[in-house]
Design an enzyme around this catalytic site. Structure first.
Site, mmCIF file in Angstrom:
data_model
loop_
_atom_site.group_PDB
_atom_site.id
_atom_site.type_symbol
_atom_site.label_atom_id
_atom_site.label_comp_id
_atom_site.label_asym_id
_atom_site.label_seq_id
_atom_site.Cartn_x
_atom_site.Cartn_y
_atom_site.Cartn_z
ATOM 1 N N ILE A 7 0.857 -1.194 0.000
ATOM 2 C CA ILE A 7 0.000 0.000 0.000
ATOM 3 C C ILE A 7 0.886 1.234 0.000
ATOM 4 O O ILE A 7 1.687 1.420 0.927
ATOM 5 C CB ILE A 7 -0.898 0.051 1.262
ATOM 6 C CG1 ILE A 7 -1.690 -1.246 1.440
ATOM 7 C CG2 ILE A 7 -1.830 1.259 1.210
ATOM 8 C CD1 ILE A 7 -2.465 -1.314 2.769
ATOM 9 N N ASP A 58 10.061 8.191 -1.370
ATOM 10 C CA ASP A 58 9.286 9.211 -2.067
ATOM 11 C C ASP A 58 8.943 8.652 -3.447
ATOM 12 O O ASP A 58 9.854 8.318 -4.223
ATOM 13 C CB ASP A 58 10.134 10.490 -2.184
ATOM 14 C CG ASP A 58 9.341 11.675 -2.729
ATOM 15 O OD1 ASP A 58 8.476 11.468 -3.604
ATOM 16 O OD2 ASP A 58 9.607 12.805 -2.289
ATOM 17 N N ASN A 85 -2.107 4.304 -3.944
ATOM 18 C CA ASN A 85 -2.968 5.252 -3.243
ATOM 19 C C ASN A 85 -2.271 6.586 -2.984
ATOM 20 O O ASN A 85 -2.921 7.630 -2.902
ATOM 21 C CB ASN A 85 -3.413 4.603 -1.915
ATOM 22 C CG ASN A 85 -3.943 5.598 -0.928
ATOM 23 O OD1 ASN A 85 -5.063 6.093 -1.069
ATOM 24 N ND2 ASN A 85 -3.144 5.941 0.093
ATOM 25 N N TYR A 151 -4.747 19.184 -10.790
ATOM 26 C CA TYR A 151 -5.100 17.996 -9.991
ATOM 27 C C TYR A 151 -6.037 17.108 -10.805
ATOM 28 O O TYR A 151 -5.847 15.883 -10.890
ATOM 29 C CB TYR A 151 -5.742 18.382 -8.655
ATOM 30 C CG TYR A 151 -6.161 17.173 -7.844
ATOM 31 C CD1 TYR A 151 -5.202 16.286 -7.352
ATOM 32 C CD2 TYR A 151 -7.508 16.896 -7.599
ATOM 33 C CE1 TYR A 151 -5.576 15.157 -6.633
ATOM 34 C CE2 TYR A 151 -7.886 15.774 -6.873
ATOM 35 C CZ TYR A 151 -6.923 14.902 -6.388
ATOM 36 O OH TYR A 151 -7.289 13.777 -5.683
ATOM 37 N N LYS A 155 -5.536 13.203 -12.158
ATOM 38 C CA LYS A 155 -6.435 12.089 -11.865
ATOM 39 C C LYS A 155 -7.108 11.542 -13.132
ATOM 40 O O LYS A 155 -7.448 10.356 -13.186
ATOM 41 C CB LYS A 155 -7.457 12.509 -10.799
ATOM 42 C CG LYS A 155 -6.833 12.677 -9.408
ATOM 43 C CD LYS A 155 -6.268 11.349 -8.897
ATOM 44 C CE LYS A 155 -5.714 11.425 -7.492
ATOM 45 N NZ LYS A 155 -5.246 10.117 -6.977
ATOM 46 N N VAL A 184 -13.640 12.810 0.852
ATOM 47 C CA VAL A 184 -13.271 11.957 1.983
ATOM 48 C C VAL A 184 -12.490 12.820 2.978
ATOM 49 O O VAL A 184 -11.528 13.499 2.579
ATOM 50 C CB VAL A 184 -12.344 10.795 1.549
ATOM 51 C CG1 VAL A 184 -12.179 9.797 2.683
ATOM 52 C CG2 VAL A 184 -12.843 10.115 0.281
#
Ligand code: NDP
Ligand code: 8X3
Length: 251
Positions: A7, A58, A85, A151, A155, A184
């Site tokens: 993850i 990183d 993620n 941004y 995405k 979120v």
């Protein structure tokens, strides 16, 4: 045999909630992020449930990423599940006054970082002809909103890469899932607004946003479908949200 899950972005928010949930559900975990102190604390917390390894790197640094993954001992090298993620928004400026350092951060972390991590792990999946990659996109990768410009572009790129991965990895039987959350409540807005807590908390006022645990549950569901089922593409909103720009607020 427990599946091994890597993850990225496990130090906070969605990644952290996912690590905590998966630790209780027969997965062993490789937890990644830059903040080593948080990774160490999480490893100590979750080790009572499952075996955990931590890798601090990183995602922008391709060589650092490769060295970290190669540092895993042989019995941790066969990664069954990759959860891409790690990512953030940096700034919320109109395109005409956007900051180049914010653009670089978003493209380098959200897009190139996802690629760098994926390229270290995909070869062992193709060799074994099995695996599952979950990319965390965003509603911002489905709809553009004012001041979201770069941004959103990053995405949209994650969405395109998810579709491309699904096609290219199809001959190898590798599952690819795109999960695209709406709002979120995590450290996301704190990062976007560069530590301005008042501005960040305002984003989540007047309605009930998703909790990172809500997305973790979706991830667990995706990971526990039968071998012949893949959840390909999911948008997940809080009930108060209808689109990238429409949120029913009580204030
Ligand atoms: P958080 O800020 O809470 O978590 C971001 C995570 O990404 C942290 O663990 C951070 O770890 C990691 N990260 C950031 N930059 C780097 C880097 N350069 N190298 C390695 N790791 C990095 O935000 P969220 O949990 O909300 O975000 C997780 C994902 O969900 C992101 O991809 C985000 O775009 C997406 N998303 C979030 C939404 C929201 O409303 N919160 C909605 C839709 C999508 P560390 O700083 O320790 O390196
Ligand atoms: C995070 C959700 O709406 O702030 O990707 O872009 S949003």
């Amino acid at each position: 045999m427990k599946r091994t899950v890597l993850i990225t972005g496990a130090t906070s928010g969605i990644g952290l909630a996912t690590a905590r949930l998966l630790a209780r559900h027969s997965f062993r975990l490789i937890l990644c992020g830059r903040r080593l102190d948080r990774l160490q604390a999480l490893q100590a917390e979750l080790s009572v449930h499952t075996a955990c390894r931590i890798l601090s790197f990183d995602v922008r640094e391709a060589e650092e990423v490769a060295a970290a993954v190669q540092s895993l001992l042989a019995d941790w090298q066969a990664i069954d599940v990759l959860i891409n993620n790690a990512g953030n928004a940096h700034g919320l400026d109109p395109i005409q006054s956007g900051k180049q350092y914010d653009w670089d951060a978003m493209i380098d972390i959200n897009v190139k970082g996802l690629l760098y991590v994926s390229q270290t792990i995909i070869p062992s999946m193709t060799e074994r002809k099995s695996g599952h990659i979950i990319n965390i996109g965003s509603i911002a990768g489905k709809e553009v909103y004012p001041n979201g410009n770069v941004y959103c572009a990053s995405k949209f790129a994650v969405d395109a890469l998810t579709k491309g991965m699904r096609m290219d990895l199809n001959p190898f039987g590798i599952k690819v899932t795109g999960i695209h959350p709406g709002l979120v409540e995590t450290e996301f807005s704190l990062v976007r607004f560069k530590g301005d807590e008042a501005r960040a908390s305002q984003v989540y006022k007047g309605y009930e946003p998703l909790k990172p645990e809500d997305i973790a549950e979706v991830i667990l569901f995706a990971l526990t479908r039968p071998a012949h089922v893949v959840l390909a593409d999911l948008v997940v909103f809080p009930t108060a949200q209808a689109s990238a720009t429409q949120v029913k607020k009580d204030i």
